[in-house]
Every structure is written in structure tokens, then in C-alpha cells.
Motif scaffolding. Structure first.
Motif, PDB file in Angstrom:
ATOM      1  N   PRO A  16      10.675 -14.525  26.164  1.00 47.99           N
ATOM      2  CA  PRO A  16       9.556 -14.648  25.223  1.00 47.99           C
ATOM      3  C   PRO A  16       9.394 -13.374  24.395  1.00 47.99           C
ATOM      4  O   PRO A  16       9.615 -12.274  24.894  1.00 47.99           O
ATOM      5  CB  PRO A  16       8.340 -14.862  26.133  1.00 47.99           C
ATOM      6  N   VAL A  17       9.053 -13.542  23.143  1.00 44.82           N
ATOM      7  CA  VAL A  17       8.909 -12.417  22.218  1.00 44.82           C
ATOM      8  C   VAL A  17       7.446 -12.336  21.790  1.00 44.82           C
ATOM      9  O   VAL A  17       6.869 -13.349  21.390  1.00 44.82           O
ATOM     10  CB  VAL A  17       9.813 -12.611  20.983  1.00 44.82           C
ATOM     11  N   PRO A  18       6.836 -11.167  21.869  1.00 45.07           N
ATOM     12  CA  PRO A  18       5.442 -11.061  21.431  1.00 45.07           C
ATOM     13  C   PRO A  18       5.325 -11.002  19.909  1.00 45.07           C
ATOM     14  O   PRO A  18       6.206 -10.486  19.228  1.00 45.07           O
ATOM     15  CB  PRO A  18       4.969  -9.744  22.057  1.00 45.07           C
ATOM     16  N   ALA A  19       4.250 -11.545  19.400  1.00 46.42           N
ATOM     17  CA  ALA A  19       3.945 -11.430  17.970  1.00 46.42           C
ATOM     18  C   ALA A  19       3.330 -10.060  17.720  1.00 46.42           C
ATOM     19  O   ALA A  19       2.751  -9.444  18.619  1.00 46.42           O
ATOM     20  CB  ALA A  19       2.972 -12.521  17.558  1.00 46.42           C
ATOM     21  N   LEU A  50       6.592 -18.233  18.875  1.00 48.44           N
ATOM     22  CA  LEU A  50       5.885 -17.080  19.447  1.00 48.44           C
ATOM     23  C   LEU A  50       4.521 -17.569  19.919  1.00 48.44           C
ATOM     24  O   LEU A  50       3.722 -18.079  19.120  1.00 48.44           O
ATOM     25  CB  LEU A  50       5.710 -15.978  18.406  1.00 48.44           C
ATOM     26  N   ASP A  51       4.246 -17.449  21.214  1.00 50.03           N
ATOM     27  CA  ASP A  51       3.009 -17.997  21.773  1.00 50.03           C
ATOM     28  C   ASP A  51       1.759 -17.531  21.039  1.00 50.03           C
ATOM     29  O   ASP A  51       0.873 -18.328  20.745  1.00 50.03           O
ATOM     30  CB  ASP A  51       2.891 -17.649  23.265  1.00 50.03           C
TER      31      ASP A  51
END
Length: 148
Positions: A16-19, A50-51
């Protein structure tokens, strides 16, 4: 993705990649959100994977306008209707968020009856798959007025 023969069944980011904080704050403070134009699978969908971005798009009260490409994509998205692309985008956002779509005069708008669709000439005189800035601005103004 552009080399696939069919539409991907699922997209994900691993890890997962953070915004960025700035991007999330910009969405929260926006008066209007524009999505597109761009390659559907490689430019537009990665943003909503991106969550924090999907969550920000679910939370914002700002109206959202999808700006469709004028040229045909060279990817599985080329075989999707406008309604299908918007439904896929909203699947990853997790909520119906698109209030309006701006499309060219030849776009298939079947399935878009419950949304505002601005269908008008948008292509630049020199490159037919590129949006003319003045025509796009007029279409955006028309959408904004209609959305209130």
C-alpha cells in the motif's frame, strides 16, 4: 496493462502507498473535483487505489466531473462504455461520486441517464484527440451551472 486482451478483474497496490497530506487536504478543501482526461487504467484508477485518496473522495461534498478522453485508448478500457468506466472508478472509490461527465459528440452515453452529461464538441483544431481549452472551459461552466 495496455498489452492485455481483456479488462483486468481486480487492481491493487502492493505494498500500500500513502497519499500525500497535500493531496488529501486539497480534495477536502476543493469546490470542484475534476477527474480526467487520462489513460483510464494507468493514470486515473491508480489515484483511487490509494486508500486516503478514495476516502477523501468519498467524504468531500464537492461536485465531481469526469472528463472523458477524446481519442480511443489502446488498452482494455477502449472496450468499456463511459458508464462502465465510471462504475469501475466508483467501485474503487467505494461510493457513487461522479455527478457529471463531459464527453465528445460521438461518445456512447448509454447507461448515463441518471447523471448529468455534457456532450459537445471538445477537440482542438490541430490535434483531434486533444481537448480545446476554450471548449472544455465552456463545457465545465455548463456543468457547474447545471449542478448548482
Amino acid at each position: 496493462i495496455d498489452q492485455l486482451d481483456q479488462v483486468p478483474q481486480e487492481l491493487m497496490l502492493t505494498p500500500p502507498v500513502p497519499a500525500t497530506r497535500e493531496a488529501v487536504e486539497a480534495i477536502a478543501e476543493a469546490d470542484l473535483i475534476l477527474i480526467g482526461p487520462g489513460s483510464f487504467y494507468t493514470s486515473l484508477l491508480p489515484i483511487v487505489l490509494l486508500d486516503e485518496m478514495a476516502q477523501a473522495l468519498r467524504r468531500t461534498p464537492a461536485p465531481m466531473v469526469f472528463i472523458d478522453n477524446l481519442g480511443k485508448e489502446h488498452s482494455p478500457a477502449a472496450n468499456l462504455t463511459l458508464a462502465e468506466r465510471i462504475n469501475i472508478l466508483e467501485h474503487y472509490v467505494g461510493k457513487r461520486v461522479i455527478d457529471a461527465a463531459i464527453v465528445g459528440p460521438k461518445a456512447d452515453v448509454q447507461g448515463m441517464e441518471e447523471r448529468l452529461v455534457i456532450q459537445t464538441a471538445l477537440d482542438a483544431s490541430d490535434v483531434t484527440y486533444r481537448h480545446d481549452r476554450a471548449l472544455l472551459r465552456q463545457a465545465l461552466e455548463q456543468a457547474i451551472q447545471a449542478l448548482g
